[in-house]
Design a protein around this motif. Structure first.
Motif, PDB file in Angstrom:
ATOM      1  N   PRO A  63      38.563  47.505  13.295  1.00 59.35           N
ATOM      2  CA  PRO A  63      37.474  46.316  13.766  1.00 59.35           C
ATOM      3  C   PRO A  63      38.456  45.108  14.573  1.00 59.35           C
ATOM      4  N   TYR A  64      39.564  45.120  14.767  1.00 59.93           N
ATOM      5  CA  TYR A  64      39.970  43.475  15.345  1.00 59.93           C
ATOM      6  C   TYR A  64      39.522  44.144  16.857  1.00 59.93           C
ATOM      7  N   LEU A  65      40.190  45.334  17.595  1.00 59.51           N
ATOM      8  CA  LEU A  65      40.343  45.300  18.688  1.00 59.51           C
ATOM      9  C   LEU A  65      38.566  45.680  18.880  1.00 59.51           C
ATOM     10  N   HIS A  66      37.890  46.367  18.061  1.00 56.73           N
ATOM     11  CA  HIS A  66      36.589  46.396  18.504  1.00 56.73           C
ATOM     12  C   HIS A  66      36.265  44.956  18.912  1.00 56.73           C
ATOM     13  N   GLN A  67      36.492  43.432  18.348  1.00 54.80           N
ATOM     14  CA  GLN A  67      35.938  42.857  18.163  1.00 54.80           C
ATOM     15  C   GLN A  67      36.334  42.267  19.676  1.00 54.80           C
ATOM     16  N   ALA A  68      37.782  42.433  19.718  1.00 57.49           N
ATOM     17  CA  ALA A  68      38.108  41.651  21.122  1.00 57.49           C
ATOM     18  C   ALA A  68      37.579  42.822  22.634  1.00 57.49           C
ATOM     19  N   ALA A  69      37.797  43.780  22.212  1.00 53.31           N
ATOM     20  CA  ALA A  69      36.810  44.108  23.294  1.00 53.31           C
ATOM     21  C   ALA A  69      36.233  44.036  23.813  1.00 53.31           C
ATOM     22  N   ASN A  70      34.877  43.489  22.365  1.00 54.71           N
ATOM     23  CA  ASN A  70      33.574  42.817  22.943  1.00 54.71           C
ATOM     24  C   ASN A  70      33.606  41.750  23.886  1.00 54.71           C
ATOM     25  N   ARG A  71      34.550  40.969  23.149  1.00 56.39           N
ATOM     26  CA  ARG A  71      34.791  39.294  23.088  1.00 56.39           C
ATOM     27  C   ARG A  71      34.797  39.725  24.758  1.00 56.39           C
ATOM     28  N   TYR A  72      36.406  40.674  25.508  1.00 55.62           N
ATOM     29  CA  TYR A  72      36.465  40.375  26.952  1.00 55.62           C
ATOM     30  C   TYR A  72      35.966  41.088  27.335  1.00 55.62           C
ATOM     31  N   ARG A  73      34.663  42.057  27.251  1.00 61.37           N
ATOM     32  CA  ARG A  73      33.734  42.330  28.389  1.00 61.37           C
ATOM     33  C   ARG A  73      33.112  41.275  28.528  1.00 61.37           C
ATOM     34  N   LYS A  74      32.540  40.565  28.143  1.00 64.25           N
ATOM     35  CA  LYS A  74      31.490  39.487  27.591  1.00 64.25           C
ATOM     36  C   LYS A  74      31.667  38.692  28.856  1.00 64.25           C
ATOM     37  N   GLN A  75      33.325  38.190  28.291  1.00 66.43           N
ATOM     38  CA  GLN A  75      34.411  37.635  29.497  1.00 66.43           C
ATOM     39  C   GLN A  75      34.454  37.516  31.191  1.00 66.43           C
ATOM     40  N   PHE A  76      34.528  38.970  30.855  1.00 67.64           N
ATOM     41  CA  PHE A  76      34.249  39.633  32.500  1.00 67.64           C
ATOM     42  C   PHE A  76      33.155  39.732  32.676  1.00 67.64           C
ATOM     43  N   ILE A  77      31.833  40.017  32.103  1.00 73.77           N
ATOM     44  CA  ILE A  77      30.874  39.797  32.434  1.00 73.77           C
ATOM     45  C   ILE A  77      29.917  38.573  33.318  1.00 73.77           C
ATOM     46  N   GLU A  78      30.392  37.842  32.832  1.00 74.18           N
ATOM     47  CA  GLU A  78      30.082  36.105  32.584  1.00 74.18           C
ATOM     48  C   GLU A  78      31.139  34.695  33.222  1.00 74.18           C
ATOM     49  N   GLU A  79      32.212  35.399  33.589  1.00 68.53           N
ATOM     50  CA  GLU A  79      33.108  34.648  34.020  1.00 68.53           C
ATOM     51  C   GLU A  79      32.922  34.326  35.656  1.00 68.53           C
ATOM     52  N   HIS A  80      33.161  34.974  36.036  1.00 70.11           N
ATOM     53  CA  HIS A  80      33.284  34.422  37.819  1.00 70.11           C
ATOM     54  C   HIS A  80      34.181  33.799  38.133  1.00 70.11           C
ATOM     55  N   TYR A  81      35.688  33.350  37.811  1.00 71.18           N
ATOM     56  CA  TYR A  81      36.125  32.926  38.131  1.00 71.18           C
ATOM     57  C   TYR A  81      36.576  32.309  39.630  1.00 71.18           C
ATOM     58  N   ASN A  82      36.284  31.001  40.189  1.00 66.49           N
ATOM     59  CA  ASN A  82      36.474  30.965  41.444  1.00 66.49           C
ATOM     60  C   ASN A  82      37.477  29.948  41.705  1.00 66.49           C
ATOM     61  N   PRO A  83      39.232  31.293  42.038  1.00 62.56           N
ATOM     62  CA  PRO A  83      40.431  30.306  42.334  1.00 62.56           C
ATOM     63  C   PRO A  83      40.348  29.295  43.190  1.00 62.56           C
ATOM     64  N   LEU A  84      41.587  28.707  42.744  1.00 60.70           N
ATOM     65  CA  LEU A  84      41.659  27.327  43.783  1.00 60.70           C
ATOM     66  C   LEU A  84      41.745  27.719  45.039  1.00 60.70           C
ATOM     67  N   VAL A  85      42.777  28.617  45.225  1.00 60.74           N
ATOM     68  CA  VAL A  85      43.214  29.385  46.435  1.00 60.74           C
ATOM     69  C   VAL A  85      43.300  30.557  45.401  1.00 60.74           C
ATOM     70  N   VAL A  86      42.449  31.399  47.323  1.00 54.74           N
ATOM     71  CA  VAL A  86      42.116  32.332  47.437  1.00 54.74           C
ATOM     72  C   VAL A  86      42.862  33.807  48.060  1.00 54.74           C
ATOM     73  N   PRO A  87      42.987  34.357  47.249  1.00 55.11           N
ATOM     74  CA  PRO A  87      43.900  35.212  48.492  1.00 55.11           C
ATOM     75  C   PRO A  87      43.328  36.312  49.430  1.00 55.11           C
ATOM     76  N   HIS A  88      44.272  36.377  50.237  1.00 53.48           N
ATOM     77  CA  HIS A  88      44.037  36.687  51.321  1.00 53.48           C
ATOM     78  C   HIS A  88      44.163  38.954  51.086  1.00 53.48           C
ATOM     79  N   LEU A  89      44.085  39.656  50.719  1.00 48.33           N
ATOM     80  CA  LEU A  89      43.779  40.850  50.486  1.00 48.33           C
ATOM     81  C   LEU A  89      42.399  41.753  50.956  1.00 48.33           C
TER      82      LEU A  89
END
Length: 583
Positions: A63-89
């Motif tokens: 149950p706790y891993l299930h909740q964590a997976a759901n939580r991180y799934r939401k974060q993966f979808i919504e965060e869209h983090y823009n780094p202060l320094v963007v890597p060049h790869l």
């Protein structure tokens, strides 16, 4: 049995570290942040690829891993983090990564001290496989691995590092933050936000210093009048339901909640309900015309339980019973710090005890012996502040403090007291005020303070803060908590906690007082503060901490900045090339 979560958005994983703990594992240097730095990794051919829009996570049905997976799934979808320094790869033209499989060896391991938090993350080259793997001994280790993945996500559309291997585990099992909720009150949402930030930083203990002389906010079924009269107000109480919410929230984030009910000192708030069991309650803490040695408390808010009062034990044991019932953790913090001898001496019964050759140390022994036995009978390990053994005036014989049942938390004299305690065979949690007290350096808070009434140009020293100066993140990061210890003594150091005493803090400044300074301790206790050559790595940590602080802010944690943004945009320009030497 297992489950899968589909993620309709792509995400980016990029790992960039600067050192390695294994000569077989290579290091790379890109301006991408993971905090705390993992202990071992390999990225021999840095490349990235897209993640499939239909990416799935497969995981065991816990149950706790299930909740964590759901939580991180939401974060993966919504965060869209823009780094202060963007890597060049360069993005490869390889097939996208399609799934992550989480494997847990023991999915029933409880969240307790010493639980295995290690994990291994492998993201193969897309030509080899389109499935990444995260393996862990326990659910709690899997959560740490998911947090690492979450920090590697940014951009839109999102991409992922491939041909990557990480193995990660903490150096110390106990990594936490202590928060005092008596001097100023914090709401349940504040405590939950703190727990969420702890988990982000791979810290695993919330040490909740719930009560003190100033207020008693915890509602206890057996002793409702303690909060009924001792809380600041009806809206400044923690009900049993509130505690349950906080404890359960901690479980969901892999954070233990360790309660502290400080006694026999720091109990002035108890006197509002039970004036007969508390000595020197509501007296002037430092009476006019007397030396500091005659103070009645270390700060405003006097009162200590009377060890000669039978009713004091009845109330104390009811408190202990209810707190143990409300908090499932195996640790119970009993406080026992800062006995003010003159507070006890104000009581006529204690005066008579001393007149018959009794000592104040014997009084403390009577109290500790009775309450310690009771706490142990409830199947708890007891944590005390170091004072109960090391205080020069009032202390307890080691014969009454069995190392198998007692852990000490240090706060005085830096490495010296840690050394004394471990050499005596005790386990230790380090919270040295010289390094880990987050309230230091904000000036004095008592009124009518004549230190500030000085002619212009007069040096007022520490500005009224007894533990000044302010503890910078560098001070915290560079502290080696096992300094000067031999191997056997070092093995008794369980870890550390930064502490925020709340005389000058409440919910309005909670995040900025703690973060990102607590993040500095988090990395030092997770993977250390040195590189493979043994040199302190605070220099390269600066850029990573800037990036990590920025990500915490985007996640709703109001961490304070450590540098101007200009420094981040102009790498290296804010460094100094000149050593600062002590005068």
């Amino acid at each position: 049995m297992g489950a899968a979560i589909g993620i309709p958005l792509t995400f980016l994983l990029i790992l960039a570290f600067f050192i390695t703990l294994s000569p077989q594992i290579s290091a790379v240097s890109y301006p991408i942040n993971v905090w705390p730095k993992p202990t071992a990794f390999s990225w021999p051919h840095p490349q990235i690829t897209l993640l499939s829009p239909n990416f799935k996570i497969h995981f065991p049905l816990n149950p706790y891993l299930h909740q964590a997976a759901n939580r991180y799934r939401k974060q993966f979808i919504e965060e869209h983090y823009n780094p202060l320094v963007v890597p060049h790869l360069n993005l490869t033209s390889s097939p996208p990564l399609k799934s992550l499989t989480i494997t847990v060896t023991d999915d029933s391991a409880p969240l307790t001290h010493g639980v295995n938090e290690s994990y291994t993350l492998t993201i193969p080259s897309p030509e080899q496989s389109t499935t990444a793997t995260l393996t862990a001994e326990t659910v709690w280790g899997a959560m740490r691995g998911l947090e690492t993945l979450s920090q590697l996500i940014f951009g839109n559309p999102s991409r992922v590092a491939c041909d990557l291997y990480i193995h990660d585990e903490p150096l110390f099992h106990h990594r936490g933050v202590m928060l005092d909720t008596s001097r100023n009150f914090y709401g349940v949402s504040d405590l939950q936000r703190l727990i969420r930030a702890l988990s982000m930083n791979k810290l695993n203990v919330f040490h909740w210093h719930i009560t003190d002389s100033q207020s008693f906010p915890l509602v206890l079924p057996s002793e409702p009048e303690l909060a009924g009269k001792g809380a600041y107000g009806e809206e400044m109480k923690y009900s049993p339901e509130d505690v349950k919410r906080v404890v359960e929230f901690g479980m969901r984030y892999g954070v233990r909640v360790v309660p502290e009910i400080d006694m026999p000192a720091h109990t002035g708030s108890w006197a509002l309900a039970y004036p007969d069991i508390v000595t020197c309650a509501n007296m002037m803490w430092w009476p006019a015309g007397v030396d500091w040695t005659d103070h009645l408390a270390a700060e405003p808010g006097t009162g200590q339980l009377n060890p000669l009062s039978p009713n004091a034990y009845k109330v104390a044991k009811n408190v202990i019973h209810d707190v143990v019932s409300m908090f499932p953790d195996s640790y119970y913090h009993g406080g026992a710090d800062e006995i003010a001898p003159n507070c006890w001496i104000t009581d006529p019964e204690i005066q008579a005890f001393v007149a018959k050759n009794g000592t104040l140390s014997r009084l403390l022994e009577i109290f500790v012996d009775s309450t310690l036995r009771y706490i142990i009978s409830l199947n708890r390990t007891v944590v005390y502040w170091e004072d109960v053994l090391l205080d020069a005036s009032v202390n307890v014989s080691p014969s009454l403090l069995p190392p198998e049942n007692v852990i000490f938390q240090t706060w005085n004299n830096g490495p010296s007291n840690t050394k004394k305690l471990t050499e005596a065979g005790y386990r230790v949690i380090v919270s040295s005020a010289d390094y880990y007290y987050l309230d230091c350096g904000h000036g004095g808070w008592v009124g009518n303070d004549t230190r500030y009434d000085q002619p212009p140009g007069t040096d007022i020293g520490d500005g009224g803060s007894w533990c000044a100066p302010f503890k910078t993140w560098q001070t915290i990061y560079n502290y080696d908590i096992t300094y000067g210890l031999n191997e056997s003594a070092a093995n008794l150091v369980l870890g550390g906690e930064v502490a925020l005493w709340s005389e000058q803090a409440d919910s309005t400044v909670l995040d900025s007082r703690i973060w990102p300074r607590a993040s500095a301790m988090a990395e030092a206790l997770w993977s250390g503060n040195r590189d493979a050559t043994g040199r302190k790595r605070y220099a390269e940590a600066t850029d990573r901490l800037n990036e990590w602080r920025n990500r915490m802010v985007t996640r709703g944690i109001a961490a304070e900045p450590i540098q101007p943004l200009w420094c981040i945009r102009n790498p290296g320009m804010c460094n100094t090339v000149h050593p600062f030497l002590a005068s």
